[in-house]
Design a protein around this motif. Structure first.
Motif, PDB file in Angstrom:
ATOM      1  N   ARG A 146       0.844  -1.196   0.000  1.00 23.27           N
ATOM      2  CA  ARG A 146       0.000   0.000   0.000  1.00 23.27           C
ATOM      3  C   ARG A 146       0.878   1.245   0.000  1.00 23.27           C
ATOM      4  O   ARG A 146       1.983   1.238   0.577  1.00 23.27           O
ATOM      5  CB  ARG A 146      -0.926   0.014   1.217  1.00 23.27           C
ATOM      6  N   LEU A 171      -2.609  10.946  -4.952  1.00 26.11           N
ATOM      7  CA  LEU A 171      -2.644   9.558  -4.477  1.00 26.11           C
ATOM      8  C   LEU A 171      -2.084   9.444  -3.057  1.00 26.11           C
ATOM      9  O   LEU A 171      -2.627   8.696  -2.223  1.00 26.11           O
ATOM     10  CB  LEU A 171      -1.851   8.663  -5.430  1.00 26.11           C
ATOM     11  N   SER A 174      -4.548  10.662  -0.430  1.00 25.57           N
ATOM     12  CA  SER A 174      -5.605   9.693  -0.124  1.00 25.57           C
ATOM     13  C   SER A 174      -5.112   8.596   0.815  1.00 25.57           C
ATOM     14  O   SER A 174      -5.920   7.845   1.377  1.00 25.57           O
ATOM     15  CB  SER A 174      -6.134   9.070  -1.417  1.00 25.57           C
ATOM     16  N   ASN A 175      -3.774   8.507   0.995  1.00 26.85           N
ATOM     17  CA  ASN A 175      -3.192   7.527   1.915  1.00 26.85           C
ATOM     18  C   ASN A 175      -2.622   8.191   3.172  1.00 26.85           C
ATOM     19  O   ASN A 175      -1.832   7.581   3.900  1.00 26.85           O
ATOM     20  CB  ASN A 175      -2.081   6.735   1.214  1.00 26.85           C
ATOM     21  N   PHE A 231      -0.060  -1.943  -8.042  1.00 27.41           N
ATOM     22  CA  PHE A 231      -1.263  -1.345  -7.450  1.00 27.41           C
ATOM     23  C   PHE A 231      -2.306  -2.444  -7.234  1.00 27.41           C
ATOM     24  O   PHE A 231      -3.194  -2.666  -8.058  1.00 27.41           O
ATOM     25  CB  PHE A 231      -1.833  -0.256  -8.362  1.00 27.41           C
ATOM     26  N   GLN A 233      -4.618  -2.346  -5.183  1.00 24.89           N
ATOM     27  CA  GLN A 233      -5.902  -1.687  -4.924  1.00 24.89           C
ATOM     28  C   GLN A 233      -6.351  -0.848  -6.135  1.00 24.89           C
ATOM     29  O   GLN A 233      -7.075   0.136  -5.989  1.00 24.89           O
ATOM     30  CB  GLN A 233      -5.789  -0.779  -3.697  1.00 24.89           C
ATOM     31  N   ALA A 234      -5.941  -1.255  -7.320  1.00 28.44           N
ATOM     32  CA  ALA A 234      -6.217  -0.454  -8.521  1.00 28.44           C
ATOM     33  C   ALA A 234      -7.706  -0.211  -8.724  1.00 28.44           C
ATOM     34  O   ALA A 234      -8.122   0.892  -9.106  1.00 28.44           O
ATOM     35  CB  ALA A 234      -5.617  -1.139  -9.748  1.00 28.44           C
ATOM     36  N   TYR A 237      -8.816   2.603  -6.538  1.00 28.29           N
ATOM     37  CA  TYR A 237      -8.316   3.901  -6.993  1.00 28.29           C
ATOM     38  C   TYR A 237      -9.122   4.422  -8.187  1.00 28.29           C
ATOM     39  O   TYR A 237      -9.426   5.620  -8.274  1.00 28.29           O
ATOM     40  CB  TYR A 237      -6.837   3.793  -7.377  1.00 28.29           C
ATOM     41  N   THR A 238      -9.457   3.548  -9.119  1.00 26.05           N
ATOM     42  CA  THR A 238     -10.205   4.011 -10.302  1.00 26.05           C
ATOM     43  C   THR A 238     -11.610   4.465  -9.942  1.00 26.05           C
ATOM     44  O   THR A 238     -12.208   5.268 -10.671  1.00 26.05           O
ATOM     45  CB  THR A 238     -10.284   2.895 -11.356  1.00 26.05           C
ATOM     46  N   ARG A 240     -12.274   5.885  -6.864  1.00 25.16           N
ATOM     47  CA  ARG A 240     -12.069   7.132  -6.120  1.00 25.16           C
ATOM     48  C   ARG A 240     -11.658   8.267  -7.049  1.00 25.16           C
ATOM     49  O   ARG A 240     -12.012   9.427  -6.824  1.00 25.16           O
ATOM     50  CB  ARG A 240     -10.983   6.922  -5.056  1.00 25.16           C
ATOM     51  N   GLN A 246      -7.118   1.582 -15.011  1.00 23.33           N
ATOM     52  CA  GLN A 246      -6.243   0.491 -14.580  1.00 23.33           C
ATOM     53  C   GLN A 246      -5.632  -0.191 -15.802  1.00 23.33           C
ATOM     54  O   GLN A 246      -6.351  -0.623 -16.706  1.00 23.33           O
ATOM     55  CB  GLN A 246      -7.027  -0.529 -13.758  1.00 23.33           C
ATOM     56  N   LEU A 268      -1.612   2.366 -12.653  1.00 23.67           N
ATOM     57  CA  LEU A 268      -2.676   3.342 -12.898  1.00 23.67           C
ATOM     58  C   LEU A 268      -2.211   4.352 -13.935  1.00 23.67           C
ATOM     59  O   LEU A 268      -1.020   4.669 -14.017  1.00 23.67           O
ATOM     60  CB  LEU A 268      -3.053   4.064 -11.608  1.00 23.67           C
TER      61      LEU A 268
END
Length: 508
Positions: A146, A171, A174-175, A231, A233-234, A237-238, A240, A246, A268
Motif C-alpha cells: 500500500r 494519491l 488519499s493515503n 497497485f 488496490q487499482a 483507486y479508479t 475514487r 487500470q 494506474l
C-alpha cells in the motif's frame, strides 16, 4: 322614342391594357422575396467564418513525447495549408493556464486529467483523450502493498507544475501522506529521479509520461534491489479517481526470454486530453482529431491500435464538433474535396439551402397570387352588380330607379378606368357586358304578362321580357358557347381533312 337610360353623359373608356402589371407582380412576389432575404440574413449570421490559417498549441517540454507529437501535428496540418505554432511548456498545468487565459493566443494544448486545481473554465472543451500517461512507482526495500507504507520515506514525486507531481500528491494524500509531514516529497522527475533512486538518494520514485516508457521501466526493473510497485488496490483507486484507468503490464513485457516481469503488474494511468477553446472552428477540430488519430492511433505495450483518440470525457466536456466527428466522421464535402474548397462550399451551402427550400416553391406560388390579384379587380364589382340587380327585380319608385342607375354609372366609370394586363382583357369585357345587362333591366323595368289560356281567377306567372341569366350565368354560358364553337370547328376541320385524304386515295 328610346327609353331614357338615366345617364347624363356618355361613358368614356379610359381603361389601360398593359403586357404585365408590375405593381401586382411586385405585391405578389415582394413578401416572398422579403422572407427569402430574411432567411438568408439569418443563415449568414449563423454561418461559421472561414477557418483561420494559423493555430497555436501548447505542448510540453522540448523533446518530450507531447512536444514531439505536436511537431507531427504541425506536419500533418501543413498538408491542408494550416500553420501550427508549437509552444514548449513546463507541462499540463502551464498548458491549462495558457488555455484559460484569453490573452495567451493559445488555441489547443495537451492536458493531463486530474491536474486542474479547481473547476475548469467554461470556455474549454475536449477534442478527446489521446494517450495514457502510466504512473510507475519504483522503490527500494521489501515489497510494499500500500502507498501508506511509504510514510516517512524520501519520495521523488516530480517537478513543480508537472502532471506527475499533481497525480502523486493526490494519491499520497488519499493515503494520509501530505507535504510538510515526516515524508520528504522531493521535486525530482525523469532521469534525475531514476538516478537518485539507483544511487540511493531517494527511497521511491514516481515516474510518469516520458519517464515511464517501457525501455526506462525495463532498465529500472533489472536494477538490483529495485522493485516495481504493483497497485493491488487499482480497482478502488479508479473508483475514487474517475479519471484514472487500470492498466496491466503483462508477463514478459520487458523480456520475453527471461519472462520479465514474471507476473502481471497493475498500474494506474490518467489520460491526456487534447483541450481546445470552445471558439475553435469546426473544420479545424476535424483536422486536429485526424492528426491525433494518425499520431496516437498506433499500438504499443500500453494500448491497442485505434484505441486513441477517443471521446472519453473526464475533466473537460467533449465538444459538439468532436462528438459529431467520432459518431459520423468527416463531413461529405471534406471527404471528397480539398480542405479549403470544402470549407468554402460548406459555407455557401448555408446560403443556397434557404434559396432552394423557400424560393423555388415560392416562385411556383407567384403566378397564382398574381392572377388572383388581377382577377380580384374584376370580381370585386359583382357583389354590387348583384345587389343592384336584386333591387331591379323588386318594386321601386322613380327616385329609387335614378339612384340605382347612378350607382351603376359609378361602377361603370370605375371599371372603365381600370388598368388591366392584356391576358385578362376578356374578363374585363365580360364584366362590361354584365354591367350592360343590369342596365337593360333597370331601363325596361318589369312587364307582367298573363297566359291567355289560364283559368279565370288564377294569376299568370309574371314574365319579364328583360329576364335573362344573371351576370355570372351569362359569363358561364358565353364560355360554354365558345367551347362548343371551337369543338365544332375542330370536328369540321377533321372531317374536311379526311374527305381530302379519301379523294387523294381514289384511283384516277
Amino acid at each position: 322614342m328610346k327609353p331614357s337610360t338615366g345617364r347624363k353623359r356618355r361613358p368614356r373608356l379610359v381603361a389601360r391594357f398593359v403586357a404585365i402589371s408590375w405593381r401586382d407582380l411586385a405585391v405578389s412576389f415582394g413578401p416572398i422575396l422579403l422572407v427569402v432575404v430574411a432567411a438568408i440574413w439569418v443563415a449568414v449570421r449563423l454561418i461559421q467564418p472561414a477557418p483561420p490559417s494559423t493555430l497555436t498549441i501548447s505542448a510540453g517540454p522540448e523533446g518530450s513525447t507531447f512536444w514531439t507529437a505536436a511537431q507531427k501535428y504541425k506536419t500533418i496540418l501543413a498538408r491542408n495549408r494550416i500553420t501550427l505554432n508549437v509552444l514548449p511548456s513546463e507541462g499540463s498545468l502551464q498548458n491549462l493556464k495558457r488555455l484559460s487565459d484569453p490573452n495567451s493566443n493559445v488555441d489547443v494544448g495537451f492536458v493531463q486529467d486530474g491536474v486542474a486545481p479547481g473547476p475548469v473554465s467554461d470556455g474549454l472543451t475536449s477534442l478527446g483523450s489521446v494517450a495514457y500517461i502510466p504512473l510507475a512507482i519504483f522503490y527500494h526495500g521489501p515489497t510494499v502493498m500500500r502507498l501508506s507504507e511509504f510514510k516517512g520515506s524520501r519520495l521523488a514525486v516530480g517537478a513543480e507544475g508537472s502532471g506527475t507531481r499533481e497525480l502523486a500528491l493526490a494519491l499520497l494524500k488519499s493515503n494520509g501522506i501530505e507535504p510538510g509531514g515526516a515524508t520528504k516529497l522531493l521535486p525530482l522527475s525523469g532521469d534525475e529521479a531514476a538516478q537518485a533512486l539507483i544511487s540511493g538518494k531517494v527511497d521511491a520514485a514516481f515516474l510518469a509520461g516520458d519517464s515511464a516508457q517501457p525501455a526506462v521501466m525495463g532498465k529500472l526493473y533489472r536494477t538490483p534491489n529495485v522493485q516495481f510497485y504493483d497497485f493491488t488496490q487499482a480497482d478502488a483507486y479508479t473508483r475514487r479517481f474517475p479519471y484514472l484507468t487500470q492498466l496491466v503490464m503483462p508477463m514478459g513485457a520487458f523480456d520475453l526470454g527471461k519472462n520479465l516481469p514474471s507476473a502481471p503488474i497493475h498500474i494506474l494511468a490518467p489520460t491526456a486530453e487534447l483541450v481546445a477553446r470552445d471558439s475553435l472552428h469546426p473544420a479545424l477540430s476535424d483536422l486536429l482529431i485526424e492528426a491525433a488519430r494518425e499520431v496516437h492511433g498506433k499500438a504499443n505495450i500500453m494500448q491497442r491500435a485505434g484505441e486513441f483518440p477517443a471521446p472519453l470525457a473526464h475533466d473537460f466536456p467533449i465538444s459538439d464538433d468532436a462528438a459529431r466527428y467520432y459518431k459520423s466522421g468527416k463531413g461529405f464535402l471534406y471527404r471528397i474535396l480539398p480542405f479549403w474548397l470544402a470549407s468554402l462550399a460548406d459555407r455557401l451551402l448555408v446560403v443556397v439551402v434557404p434559396l432552394i427550400v423557400l424560393l423555388i416553391p415560392a416562385l411556383r406560388l407567384v403566378p397564382s397570387l398574381y392572377a388572383w390579384r388581377v382577377k380580384s379587380r374584376i370580381y370585386r364589382w359583382y357583389g354590387s352588380l348583384i345587389a343592384i340587380e336584386r333591387s331591379a327585380l323588386s318594386e321601386y319608385s322613380a327616385a329609387e330607379r335614378t339612384t340605382l342607375i347612378e350607382r351603376l354609372d359609378a361602377i361603370e366609370d370605375s371599371v372603365n378606368g381600370l388598368k388591366m394586363p392584356l391576358a385578362y382583357a376578356d374578363q374585363f369585357y365580360v364584366l362590361r357586358e354584365h354591367i350592360g345587362f343590369v342596365r337593360e333591366r333597370l331601363t325596361h323595368g318589369r312587364e307582367v304578362q298573363r297566359d291567355a289560356s289560364a283559368e279565370p281567377g288564377e294569376a299568370d306567372e309574371a314574365d319579364e321580357p328583360g329576364d335573362g341569366p344573371t351576370p355570372l350565368e351569362a359569363h358561364e354560358a358565353n364560355e360554354a358557347n365558345h367551347a362548343a364553337e371551337t369543338g365544332e370547328a375542330r370536328e369540321s376541320g377533321e372531317a374536311g381533312a379526311k374527305a381530302h385524304e379519301s379523294s387523294d386515295e381514289r384511283p384516277a
